[in-house]
Motif scaffolding. Structure first.
Motif, PDB file in Angstrom:
ATOM      1  N   SER A 173      28.489 -11.031  89.673  1.00 39.40           N
ATOM      2  CA  SER A 173      28.506 -10.283  89.192  1.00 39.40           C
ATOM      3  C   SER A 173      29.280 -10.287  88.308  1.00 39.40           C
ATOM      4  N   GLY A 208      34.824 -11.083  87.655  1.00 40.93           N
ATOM      5  CA  GLY A 208      34.026 -11.176  86.931  1.00 40.93           C
ATOM      6  C   GLY A 208      33.847 -11.106  85.666  1.00 40.93           C
ATOM      7  N   ASP A 266      43.895  -5.362  90.673  1.00 44.43           N
ATOM      8  CA  ASP A 266      43.385  -5.258  91.694  1.00 44.43           C
ATOM      9  C   ASP A 266      45.323  -5.509  92.185  1.00 44.43           C
ATOM     10  N   ASP A 318      47.097   0.502  92.831  1.00 43.38           N
ATOM     11  CA  ASP A 318      45.977   1.242  93.288  1.00 43.38           C
ATOM     12  C   ASP A 318      44.636   2.326  91.324  1.00 43.38           C
ATOM     13  N   GLY A 319      43.708   1.619  91.095  1.00 45.90           N
ATOM     14  CA  GLY A 319      43.247   2.180  89.805  1.00 45.90           C
ATOM     15  C   GLY A 319      42.989   2.848  89.510  1.00 45.90           C
ATOM     16  N   ASP A 340      34.520  -1.308  88.085  1.00 45.70           N
ATOM     17  CA  ASP A 340      34.539  -1.568  89.310  1.00 45.70           C
ATOM     18  C   ASP A 340      34.496  -1.329  90.822  1.00 45.70           C
TER      19      ASP A 340
END
Ligand SMILES: C[S@@+](CC[C@H](N)C(=O)[O-])C[C@H]1O[C@@H](n2cnc3c(N)ncnc32)[C@H](O)[C@@H]1O
Length: 353
Positions: free
Chosen positions: A186, A222, A238, A258-259, A274
């Motif tokens: 990715s 990535g 993450d 937590d994003g 992402d």
């Protein structure tokens, strides 16, 4: 006095898209022409990787104005050029005769059938260009380029384009090298997003040492890898693990959080995201970050597992506009693109000032 030949009339456009996305591509073309009061109709076969709009219009879209079209070519004939296995060159030359073109491109839809055309293109290209040169069809100073979009070995649509109307990559597909040490494929999505959304100068200004980024949903790394490769300092958010080599680079801080809740201690230049969540939720998060001044630029993935992808993207655009309005921040760029490396997703690019 010599007269330069008039450009051939445009009878429609042919758009190449990812196989399976013909419906989105066709609705987008209908909307684009509809908004400009042009009369026409679309035609496509499912899983063909191409959509044709026939009609009359004063304006035609550039590929970069559309989300789902990978390449857009203006058609100069309502029927394809037909040829047989023995002689493809003569029918092509007689279809091109009377005009001059700066180049002749051979394209095909990105289907399995289409891709088996590589061998034919290889054999045809040199003799075709040489014959076109002798017939005075090729002229380096001509404004238009000719495109032959092969349906199969016996027929091709004939179209034209001018510089800036199509993407610089053949069939709109960038050939990006997968680097051996990149964690996961990715990484190519962000590499393509950088190449698609920014020209060389903008990349040099915005992807360099001294700049900072937050990567939400970063594991295994990535996207962080791409940012690190360009010299940026990255906060990778993450709960999952991150590639060891990235952690050893000295450019990455791994934050397990937590994003949707995390915010950086200081504003950053870039936010990349992402997170596998609904498009509307991701869009709201991006808009909130940029409205608050926590980042200036964002590249984000929208997982389009929804029925009407065009309507959903329109709604996402409204969310961004409505959220940014009261903040006093100006939207400099807002673009959505179904990149070659995207499957169900669409990639967003937002820049505010
Ligand atoms: C598609 S992967 C990201 C791949 C990454 N861009 C790359 O190139 O390696 C999605 C990631 O989002 C993370 N994730 C899911 N929900 C999250 C959340 N609420 N906060 C932070 N990370 C989350 C998952 O752990 C997963 O690693």
């Amino acid at each position: 006095m010599s007269h330069s030949p008039k450009n051939p009339p445009i009878v429609g456009i042919l758009a190449l898209c990812r196989i399976g996305f013909e419906r989105e591509c066709s609705s987008e073309l209908e909307r684009w022409f509809g908004e400009r009061g042009a009369d026409g109709y679309v035609k496509f076969e499912k899983l063909s990787g191409q959509v044709i709009w026939f009609g009359q219009s004063k304006q035609f879209p550039k590929t970069s104005e559309l989300i789902f079209a990978r390449q857009v070519i203006k058609l100069i004939s309502k029927t394809p050029v037909y040829f047989d296995n023995k002689d493809r060159i003569s029918p092509i030359l007689s279809a091109l005769e009377g005009q001059t073109y700066s180049a002749i491109y051979l394209d095909n839809p990105d289907t399995n059938d289409g891709n088996s055309m590589a061998d034919l293109f290889h054999r045809l290209q040199k003799p075709l260009l040489s014959a076109a040169g002798k017939a005075n069809i090729l002229n380096r100073d001509a404004k238009q380029r000719a495109h032959l979009v092969f349906i199969d070995g016996t027929a091709a649509w004939l179209g034209v384009s001018e510089a800036g109307e199509t993407l610089k990559w053949p069939m709109g597909i960038p050939r990006l090298k997968m680097l051996q040490d990149a964690p996961g494929r990715s990484t190519l999505k962000l590499a393509e997003a950088f190449a698609y959304f920014m020209d060389k100068e903008e990349q040099a200004e915005w992807l360099r040492e001294g700049l900072t980024a937050v990567d939400l949903g970063a594991s295994p790394g990535g996207w962080t890898y791409q940012l690190v490769k360009h010299g940026l300092q990255v906060i990778a958010v993450d709960n999952g693990t991150l590639n060891e080599r990235l952690l050893d680079s000295g450019q990455v801080e791994h934050v397990k959080a937590d994003g949707f809740v995390y915010r950086p201690p200081r504003p950053v230049h870039w936010l990349v995201c992402d997170l596998p969540e609904k498009p509307v939720r991701v869009t709201q998060l991006i808009a909130d970050w940029l409205a608050a001044g926590d980042a200036q630029r964002a590249i984000f993935q929208l997982k389009m597992a929804v029925k009407d992808r065009l309507d959903e993207l329109e709604y996402c655009r409204e969310i961004i506009e409505e959220t940014l309005k009261p903040s006093g921040k100006k939207i400099e760029r807002l673009q959505f693109r179904h990149l070659y490396h995207d499957r169900e997703e669409v990639t967003g690019f937002l820049v505010v000032k």
